[in-house]
Enzyme design. Sequence first.
Site, PDB file in Angstrom:
ATOM      1  N   HIS A 205       7.444   1.848   4.608  1.00 26.02           N
ATOM      2  CA  HIS A 205       6.283   1.189   5.188  1.00 26.02           C
ATOM      3  C   HIS A 205       4.990   1.662   4.534  1.00 26.02           C
ATOM      4  O   HIS A 205       4.163   0.856   4.097  1.00 26.02           O
ATOM      5  CB  HIS A 205       6.196   1.412   6.704  1.00 26.02           C
ATOM      6  CG  HIS A 205       4.984   0.744   7.300  1.00 26.02           C
ATOM      7  ND1 HIS A 205       3.749   1.370   7.365  1.00 26.02           N
ATOM      8  CD2 HIS A 205       4.811  -0.502   7.803  1.00 26.02           C
ATOM      9  CE1 HIS A 205       2.878   0.534   7.894  1.00 26.02           C
ATOM     10  NE2 HIS A 205       3.488  -0.611   8.168  1.00 26.02           N
ATOM     11  N   GLU A 235      -3.784   0.584   1.076  1.00 21.97           N
ATOM     12  CA  GLU A 235      -4.476  -0.591   1.612  1.00 21.97           C
ATOM     13  C   GLU A 235      -5.806  -0.200   2.231  1.00 21.97           C
ATOM     14  O   GLU A 235      -6.768  -0.969   2.190  1.00 21.97           O
ATOM     15  CB  GLU A 235      -3.588  -1.276   2.656  1.00 21.97           C
ATOM     16  CG  GLU A 235      -4.198  -2.531   3.253  1.00 21.97           C
ATOM     17  CD  GLU A 235      -3.291  -3.209   4.270  1.00 21.97           C
ATOM     18  OE1 GLU A 235      -3.664  -4.300   4.753  1.00 21.97           O
ATOM     19  OE2 GLU A 235      -2.215  -2.662   4.588  1.00 21.97           O
ATOM     20  N   HIS A 269      -0.568  -4.417  -1.994  1.00 19.66           N
ATOM     21  CA  HIS A 269      -2.015  -4.261  -1.866  1.00 19.66           C
ATOM     22  C   HIS A 269      -2.591  -3.425  -3.016  1.00 19.66           C
ATOM     23  O   HIS A 269      -3.410  -3.909  -3.777  1.00 19.66           O
ATOM     24  CB  HIS A 269      -2.440  -3.685  -0.511  1.00 19.66           C
ATOM     25  CG  HIS A 269      -1.961  -4.465   0.664  1.00 19.66           C
ATOM     26  ND1 HIS A 269      -2.264  -5.799   0.838  1.00 19.66           N
ATOM     27  CD2 HIS A 269      -1.183  -4.106   1.726  1.00 19.66           C
ATOM     28  CE1 HIS A 269      -1.700  -6.230   1.957  1.00 19.66           C
ATOM     29  NE2 HIS A 269      -1.034  -5.229   2.510  1.00 19.66           N
ATOM     30  N   ASP A 320       1.516 -12.261   3.440  1.00 21.24           N
ATOM     31  CA  ASP A 320       1.381 -11.093   4.313  1.00 21.24           C
ATOM     32  C   ASP A 320       1.262 -11.472   5.782  1.00 21.24           C
ATOM     33  O   ASP A 320       2.243 -11.789   6.421  1.00 21.24           O
ATOM     34  CB  ASP A 320       0.182 -10.265   3.838  1.00 21.24           C
ATOM     35  CG  ASP A 320       0.123  -8.879   4.470  1.00 21.24           C
ATOM     36  OD1 ASP A 320       1.010  -8.552   5.273  1.00 21.24           O
ATOM     37  OD2 ASP A 320      -0.807  -8.124   4.163  1.00 21.24           O
TER      38      ASP A 320
END
Length: 447
Positions: A205, A235, A269, A320
Amino acid sequence: MTTTPRTYWLEHAWLDTHVEPGVALDVRDGRITAVRQDTPAPPPGAEILRGLTLPGLANAHSHAFHRALRGTVQVGSGTFWTWREVMYSVADRLTPETYHELARAVYAEMALAGITTVGEFHYLHHAPGGTPYADPNAMGEALIEAAADAGVRITLLDTCYLSAGFGEPPNTHQLRFSDGTAEAWAARCSVLKERDHARIGAAIHSVRAVPADQLATVAQWAEERRTPLHVHLSEQTAENDACLAAHGRTPTRLLADHGVLGPRTTGVHNTHLTDEDIALLGGSRTGTCMCPTTERDLADGIGPAPALQRAGSPLSLGSDSHAVVDLLEEARAMELNERLHTRTRGHWTAAALLRAATADGHAALGWDDAGRIEAGARADLATIALDSVRTAGPLPRLGAETAVFAATAADVRHTVVGGRHVVRDGAHTLVPDVPEALARAVEALHA
């Protein structure tokens, strides 16, 4: 996939570098067997695709349940972190049954937008509170089934998510994301089976959600299976700051030090990077998935995509959070964001942006044999109308430029997956009323 031989006649076809008029494709067993140029008229019995036909589009980064947030998160102000709380409230309500209904509608929306393959970054594994379902992969299986029902391919990027932050246990919402350890995550993932339309990949993640000493376990699982490995990377600047405080290095360096980077890995990202980070990603051939509509919606920032590509990082695109589902807009936004950032134009050609949305996106998801109109490739196609109010006027030879810089998902007329029409004349052939399916699935989560 269709096993019946058939021929498609493309009024105009994008063949990787240029638009070619009058192209006939012979298809058998879901693959293109021949590409016949200089075919000014449709052969007898051919299915006619008028407009500009592209290879099917690849949505390399999706969180299907975020589609339920569209509109609701635009009320008031805030940051990524306040948006995340709203997202958690929706995640708390999902069951395997409601997730299947929502994902089926979302993937049908993608098919209507010309998307033939989706990379689903999946971390919603267990029941609220973290109790496994009777089938520990019930949520992942719901997504795989939803993709089949919507007629698209899927790479299920089963995601390891173990902590709320560096040294912090999962919070109440995150308990259903966590398997406890990376070893337990790997054991559960290993039960998932690939199908004709579905491949199983892995995801970390983020560096804040997987402890550093467990990163290698996920990387090794993916390496042993030679499967894609994706990771949310830098990100937010807050993630970078926390990683520096905890480990004395950037998230990219932390991933490099634990063997995560490499040509089958994609950073999603890659927004707030140092020069060293860019060199590490490019030098290892780690990919970059840009999600411009989400990155601007969440006020994340503009990532250094040109520098990453120059360094050797292949680019792909994703929708996304599904603020919109439109890969043409993602491609356009990557170029236009960079124009705003640099005040210069022309960072990518239309052809380069289309490659990110097609061949390179499919490669990032482990479908190296898709995303091209050529013999041997999967017969996945998306046809853009050249006679809408957005696309009418330019010469057909400028179809690629028109598609990227003017067309939208609403201009997709046909979507073909494995030689089978999934969208015909703008209507989904498997999900009769996609807007109604979306409304019903979303309303059930907000009831």
